[in-house]
Scaffold this active site. Structure first.
Site, PDB file in Angstrom:
ATOM      1  N   ASP A  11      20.613  -2.162  10.514  1.00 21.69           N
ATOM      2  CA  ASP A  11      20.990  -1.323  11.651  1.00 21.69           C
ATOM      3  C   ASP A  11      21.875  -2.131  12.613  1.00 21.69           C
ATOM      4  OD1 ASP A  11      18.900  -2.983  12.511  1.00 21.69           O
ATOM      5  OD2 ASP A  11      18.190  -1.525  14.002  1.00 21.69           O
ATOM      6  N   ASP A  16      21.907  -8.445  12.591  1.00 24.06           N
ATOM      7  CA  ASP A  16      22.099  -7.802  11.286  1.00 24.06           C
ATOM      8  C   ASP A  16      23.458  -8.187  10.707  1.00 24.06           C
ATOM      9  OD1 ASP A  16      19.969  -5.229  11.158  1.00 24.06           O
ATOM     10  OD2 ASP A  16      20.612  -5.758  13.170  1.00 24.06           O
ATOM     11  N   ASN A  40      19.146  -0.083  16.280  1.00 23.71           N
ATOM     12  CA  ASN A  40      19.765  -0.710  17.450  1.00 23.71           C
ATOM     13  C   ASN A  40      20.704   0.249  18.167  1.00 23.71           C
ATOM     14  OD1 ASN A  40      18.601  -3.355  17.402  1.00 23.71           O
ATOM     15  ND2 ASN A  40      19.892  -3.852  15.642  1.00 23.71           N
ATOM     16  N   THR A 125      16.129  -5.029   7.672  1.00 23.69           N
ATOM     17  CA  THR A 125      16.201  -5.743   8.950  1.00 23.69           C
ATOM     18  C   THR A 125      16.278  -4.782  10.128  1.00 23.69           C
ATOM     19  OG1 THR A 125      18.625  -5.942   8.835  1.00 23.69           O
ATOM     20  CG2 THR A 125      17.326  -7.724   7.846  1.00 23.69           C
ATOM     21  N   PHE A 166      10.599  -4.580  18.031  1.00 25.13           N
ATOM     22  CA  PHE A 166      11.456  -3.396  18.055  1.00 25.13           C
ATOM     23  C   PHE A 166      11.430  -2.594  16.754  1.00 25.13           C
ATOM     24  CE2 PHE A 166      15.572  -1.377  17.198  1.00 25.13           C
ATOM     25  CZ  PHE A 166      15.678  -0.530  18.298  1.00 25.13           C
ATOM     26  N   ASN A 167      11.675  -3.233  15.603  1.00 30.24           N
ATOM     27  CA  ASN A 167      11.827  -2.474  14.360  1.00 30.24           C
ATOM     28  C   ASN A 167      10.575  -1.678  14.017  1.00 30.24           C
ATOM     29  OD1 ASN A 167      14.436  -3.410  13.931  1.00 30.24           O
ATOM     30  ND2 ASN A 167      13.774  -5.129  12.653  1.00 30.24           N
ATOM     31  N   HIS A 239      17.415 -13.239  14.536  1.00 32.84           N
ATOM     32  CA  HIS A 239      16.218 -12.722  13.860  1.00 32.84           C
ATOM     33  C   HIS A 239      16.449 -12.363  12.390  1.00 32.84           C
ATOM     34  CE1 HIS A 239      14.138 -12.280  17.739  1.00 32.84           C
ATOM     35  NE2 HIS A 239      15.210 -11.642  18.195  1.00 32.84           N
ATOM     36  N   ASP A 240      17.368 -11.436  12.152  1.00 30.17           N
ATOM     37  CA  ASP A 240      17.480 -10.813  10.832  1.00 30.17           C
ATOM     38  C   ASP A 240      17.940 -11.782   9.756  1.00 30.17           C
ATOM     39  OD1 ASP A 240      16.674  -8.452  12.004  1.00 30.17           O
ATOM     40  OD2 ASP A 240      18.712  -7.724  12.315  1.00 30.17           O
TER      41      ASP A 240
END
Length: 311
Positions: A11, A16, A40, A125, A166-167, A239-240
């Protein structure tokens, strides 16, 4: 060894975008497809962003399937406060040089999985809406999935609410389906992704990798400002990319098997990944949960793979 065939479900989103670059540059992976999900930013923007990133790195051969526009059971929550209005504010990226596949994300995923001789690894992700829908609509293909390595969740504090990352917060019902699927799941949560913070030295190393590295550095630099403003972080976590790196080089991530339950009912703790670290529930583990990241090794994987794209 032959490269591991993977599907990325994304996303984009700055991290990402870096994860996509990392996956496409890694000789250890074969990216068979990219699917997009609302997260996102809304779906048209995440799909455009995925196409822009793949166009930048010359990977028009990778089919891109647009997926879910909203979570399974809730209104969509987005994160423009972190990623900007476009989802990739900051660097100047050209418009895509190719269009999405005619197949939607779940159909594309099913076709790629069915056509593969080897088991596929899924690397989501973003919110897990597409993955959950695929598992529900194509149960006979579950046995063709080798593992799911997802960025999401947390053993500790969240980043969207005090309890939730979040995800998983965006679509907890989908996350529950994935964690209860019986498939091998690796949870790459905030506990380890926060260790992948890109400071000035990491940005300098990225900038030295040519045009792709410069774009990655710009993505990280934009992320730095918003992360500092919203969370008070001096350097932003990528993060991803950690989930992708953990497939490329599994030794960089130390994990522990445990039971993970997803909170869907309580508005106070919606989206919490409740991890039974000490086995007090006496339930069998359903995930390998990331506990520790080898930060230096992670960044070496990132530099090496983006260097492949630059070369």
């Amino acid at each position: 060894m032959a490269p591991t065939p993977v599907i990325l479900d994304v996303d984009p989103g700055h991290d990402d975008a870096v994860a996509l670059m990392l996956a496409c540059g890694a000789p250890e992976l074969e990216v068979r497809a990219v699917t997009t999900v609302a997260g996102n930013v809304p779906l048209p923007k995440t799909t455009r962003n995925a196409l822009r990133v793949l166009s930048l790195i010359g990977r028009e051969d990778v089919p891109v399937g647009a997926g879910a526009e909203a979570p399974l059971a809730r209104p969509l929550r987005t994160a423009e406060n972190i990623h900007g209005e476009s989802g990739l504010d900051g660097p100047e990226l050209a418009e895509p040089t190719f269009a999405p596949d005619e197949r939607d994300a779940v159909r594309l995923m099913a076709d790629v999985v069915e056509e593969s001789v080897e088991p596929l690894t899924l690397i989501p992700t973003g919110p897990l809406t597409n993955i959950a829908t695929f598992l529900e609509e194509h149960p006979r293909l579950r046995e063709r999935i080798g593992r799911i390595v997802l960025m999401g969740g947390s053993m500790g504090l969240g980043n969207t609410t005090p309890a939730a990352e979040f995800n998983v917060y965006v679509d907890p019902e989908a996350a529950r389906i994935v964690f209860e699927s019986g498939l091998p799941v690796t949870m790459v949560g905030l506990d380890v992704t926060h260790e992948a913070a890109a400071g000035p030295e990491e940005v300098r190393r990225l900038q030295a990798l040519g045009r792709v590295g410069e774009i990655a550095a710009e993505l990280v630099t934009f992320f730095t400002g918003t992360y500092r403003k919203v969370f008070g972080f001096g350097a932003p976590p990528i993060h991803d990319a950690v989930a992708v790196a953990a497939v490329i080089e599994p030794e960089i991530l130390k994990t522990r098997p445990m039971r993970v339950e997803i909170e869907c009912e309580s508005e106070l703790t919606r989206g919490e990944t409740v991890c039974d670290l000490h086995g007090v529930w006496d339930k069998p583990p359903n995930a390998e949960v990331g506990m520790k990241l080898d930060r230096a090794a992670f960044f070496e994987v990132l530099y090496r793979s983006l260097g492949e794209l630059a070369g």
